[in-house]
Scaffold this active site. Structure first.
Site, PDB file in Angstrom:
ATOM      1  N   SER A 186     -65.481   1.987  -8.510  1.00 54.80           N
ATOM      2  CA  SER A 186     -65.330   3.270  -7.773  1.00 54.80           C
ATOM      3  C   SER A 186     -64.396   3.339  -6.610  1.00 54.80           C
ATOM      4  CB  SER A 186     -66.718   3.329  -7.405  1.00 54.80           C
ATOM      5  OG  SER A 186     -66.972   4.518  -6.774  1.00 54.80           O
ATOM      6  N   THR A 187     -64.824   3.528  -5.663  1.00 58.67           N
ATOM      7  CA  THR A 187     -63.615   3.577  -4.398  1.00 58.67           C
ATOM      8  C   THR A 187     -62.931   2.462  -4.580  1.00 58.67           C
ATOM      9  OG1 THR A 187     -65.258   4.881  -3.389  1.00 58.67           O
ATOM     10  CG2 THR A 187     -63.579   4.165  -2.090  1.00 58.67           C
TER      11      THR A 187
ATOM     12  N   HIS B 242     -65.651   5.836 -11.509  1.00 62.22           N
ATOM     13  CA  HIS B 242     -66.053   7.085 -10.942  1.00 62.22           C
ATOM     14  C   HIS B 242     -64.951   7.756 -10.230  1.00 62.22           C
ATOM     15  CE1 HIS B 242     -69.780   4.514  -9.539  1.00 62.22           C
ATOM     16  NE2 HIS B 242     -70.050   4.911 -10.781  1.00 62.22           N
TER      17      HIS B 242
ATOM     18  N   MET C 241     -68.604   1.892  -3.561  1.00 59.70           N
ATOM     19  CA  MET C 241     -69.704   2.061  -2.796  1.00 59.70           C
ATOM     20  C   MET C 241     -70.886   2.209  -3.674  1.00 59.70           C
ATOM     21  SD  MET C 241     -68.925   5.824  -1.056  1.00 59.70           S
ATOM     22  CE  MET C 241     -69.816   7.272  -2.140  1.00 59.70           C
TER      23      MET C 241
ATOM     24  N   ASP D 127     -74.452   1.301  -8.332  1.00 64.71           N
ATOM     25  CA  ASP D 127     -74.141   1.336  -9.615  1.00 64.71           C
ATOM     26  C   ASP D 127     -73.512   0.304 -10.276  1.00 64.71           C
ATOM     27  OD1 ASP D 127     -74.235   2.631 -11.960  1.00 64.71           O
ATOM     28  OD2 ASP D 127     -72.347   3.780 -11.790  1.00 64.71           O
TER      29      ASP D 127
END
Length: 352
Positions: free
Chosen positions: A172-173, A198, A292, A295
């Site tokens: 993600s991030t 993501h 973050m 997930d």
């Protein structure tokens, strides 16, 4: 103290919308606004914000050029705010490589709630040391041979010989930089690799194209029913569907499902990992990278329980040590590694 944010956008309406979104969170304070990079440069010097939201397209100097300058002269935590167009997405992907921490899409009829995660993203990156996030630096990675007797003499990735296992990666991030770091060291005949990152809709097509140009394997957005083959990397389409792995005659295939979001995400890393656990079992390797939230944690645990090897990015090299931490804390991570060691370990492990 609240996270101090500077908003940079040439549209007064968009600045107002961003400010209204952020001001609903008491842990965030909008300390200033700028309509173009010239105003933004002075505002950064004067206000010293913790985080800057930066529009991609602006007068006098576009966001990409401005980002290059501030990352060179005054490294700053930046979140790119982009229109959901192919051009906007392509520019944003380049910005993430240059040093932007994350991106969000401007609200549209297709994604009217795209700013919902903006406060959480800002708080997450505000807690990350600026020095931890640097532009991609391609360092040569070598793969150690499996035999213990040959460990003293590493072999190049060109000698990699796959063993049939597939690799599933969730991020993600900070994931754009992390995935570029890993996949740029994969050989042309890499293990079949499935990725859920993501990312807003439209952006993943540009990201996949960028990866395909920069990496030896073929990289593309996953298509429903596509066979999963060595030398290929399949990227889950952003915001459109969950990506799953299913068994098929003689191998595996991609499956895209339009189910509801899981852990607030579609595509979800948990959905991918759970499907890999069910379809491939111990014939897979799972990797959870920077991001973050939680997930992917339960899905990675499911993979480990069924006998698959699992890797988590360590805290020191993670932009946001959220997803890897959650997976580690519940026992889903079998081995923690720095980002620079993950590619070599994947290739060594699947070469046995």
């Amino acid at each position: 103290m609240p996270v101090r944010v500077l908003i940079v956008d040439d549209s007064a309406t968009m600045r107002g919308l961003i400010a209204a979104t952020l001001c609903r969170d008491p842990a965030i304070s909008v300390v200033g606004e700028a309509a173009d990079p010239l105003e933004a440069r002075q505002a950064i010097k004067t206000l010293d914000p913790d985080v800057v939201t930066l529009d991609v397209e602006m007068p006098n100097m576009n966001g990409l050029e401005f980002l290059e300058k501030i990352m060179r002269l005054r490294p700053t935590r930046v979140i790119m705010v982009s229109t959901m167009t192919e051009r906007g997405a392509s520019t944003t992907i380049k910005a993430l490589e240059i040093g932007a921490f994350d991106c969000v899409a401007k609200p549209s009829s297709k994604d009217p709630r795209s700013f919902d995660e903006l406060p959480a993203k800002i708080k997450a990156i505000a807690a990350s040391p600026i020095g931890r996030h640097e532009p991609l630096r391609g360092e040569p990675i070598r793969v150690e041979p499996a035999a213990a007797a040959r460990r003293e003499a590493p072999t190049a990735t060109s000698r990699y010989a796959p063993d049939g296992r597939l690799v599933a990666i969730g991020s993600s991030t900070g994931g754009v930089e992390a995935l570029l770091t890993i996949l740029s060291h994969f050989p042309e005949n890499c293990p079949p690799t499935i990725v859920t990152q993501h990312m807003p809709p439209v952006f993943t097509a540009s990201f996949a194209a960028r990866l395909d140009r920069m990496c030896k394997p073929h990289v593309a957005e996953a298509v429903d029913g596509a066979p999963i083959l060595p030398g290929r990397v399949y990227l889950a389409p952003g915001g459109a569907a969950h990506l799953e792995v299913v068994k098929s005659a003689g191998g595996y295939r991609c499956r895209l499902t339009n189910a509801e979001a899981v852990n607030g995400h579609r595509p979800s890393v948990d959905v991918l990992f759970n499907s890999v656990a069910q379809s491939a079992g111990r014939n897979a390797l799972g990797v959870i990278l920077t991001g973050m939230g939680r997930d992917g944690a339960q899905g990675l645990l499911a993979m480990r329980k069924i006998g698959a090897e699992t890797i988590g990015q360590d805290e020191a090299s993670s932009l946001v040590y959220g997803m890897p931490k959650a997976a580690f804390e519940i026992g889903g991570v079998g081995k923690q590694l720095t980002l620079q060691r993950i590619a070599a370990h994947i290739l060594t492990s699947t070469n046995q």
